[in-house]
Scaffold this motif. Sequence first.
Motif, mmCIF file in Angstrom:
data_model
loop_
_atom_site.group_PDB
_atom_site.id
_atom_site.type_symbol
_atom_site.label_atom_id
_atom_site.label_comp_id
_atom_site.label_asym_id
_atom_site.label_seq_id
_atom_site.Cartn_x
_atom_site.Cartn_y
_atom_site.Cartn_z
ATOM 1 N N ASP A 158 -1.210 56.990 10.170
ATOM 2 C CA ASP A 158 -2.620 56.920 10.527
ATOM 3 C C ASP A 158 -3.313 55.835 9.702
ATOM 4 O OD1 ASP A 158 -3.251 57.892 7.986
ATOM 5 O OD2 ASP A 158 -3.751 59.918 8.670
ATOM 6 N N TYR A 168 -4.672 59.504 17.784
ATOM 7 C CA TYR A 168 -5.669 59.326 18.824
ATOM 8 C C TYR A 168 -5.885 57.827 19.000
ATOM 9 C CZ TYR A 168 -6.915 64.279 18.338
ATOM 10 O OH TYR A 168 -6.881 65.649 18.308
ATOM 11 N N SER A 169 -5.548 57.290 20.162
ATOM 12 C CA SER A 169 -5.528 55.859 20.453
ATOM 13 C C SER A 169 -4.321 55.242 19.752
ATOM 14 C CB SER A 169 -6.818 55.151 20.014
ATOM 15 O OG SER A 169 -6.866 53.840 20.516
ATOM 16 N N GLY A 172 -4.666 54.843 15.950
ATOM 17 C CA GLY A 172 -5.240 55.945 15.184
ATOM 18 C C GLY A 172 -6.735 55.869 14.982
ATOM 19 N N SER A 173 -7.394 54.944 15.671
ATOM 20 C CA SER A 173 -8.839 54.752 15.470
ATOM 21 C C SER A 173 -9.682 55.621 16.401
ATOM 22 C CB SER A 173 -9.201 53.283 15.709
ATOM 23 O OG SER A 173 -8.911 52.901 17.052
ATOM 24 N N GLY A 174 -9.024 56.399 17.279
ATOM 25 C CA GLY A 174 -9.763 57.160 18.269
ATOM 26 C C GLY A 174 -10.108 58.564 17.812
ATOM 27 N N GLU A 175 -10.425 59.397 18.792
ATOM 28 C CA GLU A 175 -10.799 60.784 18.528
ATOM 29 C C GLU A 175 -10.319 61.630 19.697
ATOM 30 O OE1 GLU A 175 -15.327 60.290 20.313
ATOM 31 O OE2 GLU A 175 -15.021 60.458 18.145
ATOM 32 N N SER A 176 -10.472 62.940 19.578
ATOM 33 C CA SER A 176 -10.052 63.834 20.644
ATOM 34 C C SER A 176 -10.709 63.430 21.963
ATOM 35 C CB SER A 176 -10.426 65.280 20.299
ATOM 36 O OG SER A 176 -10.001 66.151 21.327
ATOM 37 N N ASP A 178 -9.338 60.746 23.589
ATOM 38 C CA ASP A 178 -8.679 59.457 23.807
ATOM 39 C C ASP A 178 -7.194 59.677 24.099
ATOM 40 O OD1 ASP A 178 -11.005 58.009 23.356
ATOM 41 O OD2 ASP A 178 -10.660 57.930 21.190
ATOM 42 N N SER A 197 -5.086 59.843 28.811
ATOM 43 C CA SER A 197 -6.159 60.844 28.893
ATOM 44 C C SER A 197 -6.820 60.903 30.267
ATOM 45 C CB SER A 197 -7.213 60.570 27.822
ATOM 46 O OG SER A 197 -7.766 59.272 27.969
ATOM 47 N N GLU A 211 -0.933 67.672 20.503
ATOM 48 C CA GLU A 211 -1.767 67.863 19.308
ATOM 49 C C GLU A 211 -1.147 68.887 18.358
ATOM 50 O OE1 GLU A 211 -6.388 67.052 20.325
ATOM 51 O OE2 GLU A 211 -5.508 68.792 21.336
#
Length: 476
Positions: A158, A168-169, A172-176, A178, A197, A211
Amino acid sequence: MRKNLLVNLLCGTFIICTPLVASASDVDLMSHADFVEAELDTQVTVETYVQAKQSWWEGTATIYTQAEDGAYFLYNMDCSEEEYDLLEVGTKIRVTGYKSEWSGEVEIIDSTFEFVDDGETYVAEPYDATELLGTDELIEHQNEFVSFSQMLVEASEDPDGNDVSFLYSWDGSGESGDDLYFNVSYNGAIYNFVVESYLCDPTTEVYKDVESLNIGDTVNLEGFLYWYEGANPHITSVEVVTGEEVIADTSMENQEGDLDGDEEQDIEETEDFETEEVIETEEAVETEEAAETEEAVETEEAETEYSGPVFKTFYWGDSKETVIEAEGEPALTGDMTSYDAEYIAYETTVAGLDSILAYYFCDDGLYLVRYILTEEHSTESLYIDDYDKLVSGITSKYGEPLLNYDDWESDSKKEYYSGNEGKALEYGYLKKTAYWYLDDTFIAVTASADNYDVSTEVQYESLTISPGEADYSSDF
């Protein structure tokens, strides 16, 4: 650039097309083999069956489809929202559009469709593609519904440098919500899979299952064999077979192999190559080769002598004025950002290749010279030819290099791109390096890529003169 987008950008308007309804008598239906043989950007018409729906937006739909003889990815097909609701899994449709390719993904774009109401339906069973991972045969099943068995969940890193089971992405720069990216291995080779997604949002079981993965889990996977700069399966199902506390021995070893870090092509930035670093960096070569290299350095540094100018008519320590007197007024000048040094640069050619020639000066005079190729190619293999041409030219003057090696990201990439090194170089999976040591000069030829931009250069560096670090104390 995709055709719809290009039209929109050029015209400044959005074009809405009514679905094309073609009868069997006025179109030439293609088999999947015909589709594969068709040239890019040519019109194609196929009959196929809906397998999954990725998205609908402003009158277009993106659909995964497959027939018994092969699969098709339909990107932004003209489709009303009412029609989209009727596209259930197994539904037979006739599609007319244009064959296109984007980063390796072969798809049908700018298409229209009609329902084929002949009573036929088809839902594909997953094809077990596990043993095809890392082989040239895998792409023959592009876009098909496939499965992968007994895959080991590997660590991803990450943004904070922690080992995690998914990101996420892609970075690792995304969020739930993505896309979810995760690494799995098979027979010691690591592959990157994704939960798209738009296809499987956070409310789906597969999204939640990924997840919940742990590093070391053994999983069976199903999904669509999408392609993006190589296999990039869009996973729709995850079954955890076993969970392990630690990463198994099948995980990849030695993924670093990066002898000199990420080189920047900008003239203002340059890497320091120290003799000790070259000798001690075992990531660049196998252990046995590294031992031979150390012995070779001890002997060749004592034996290799070269009398005369170190570059053209210039010697280490020459002044900037001496170089300008011989080369003329430079096209570029500037100060180094990390060192107490400055440079001058010229647009020129080397071995018939367009390049920038840069000279670097510190308080003690000339200490570094670089050729940075600016030659561009549409065929990736020509970048390999450029590198070979530079190595050959220096070899003809100074003899065989001390080292000339290919640094692969992994054995699986080496095997997969065997015979296509240019593509591997462009994707960043391969770095090529050759070194020479003279009595007071280190010479390197390197070829690498950053974000698909290939950088090839020749560097001459003094072993007796080096710049000091830049002094920023006056800034405070």
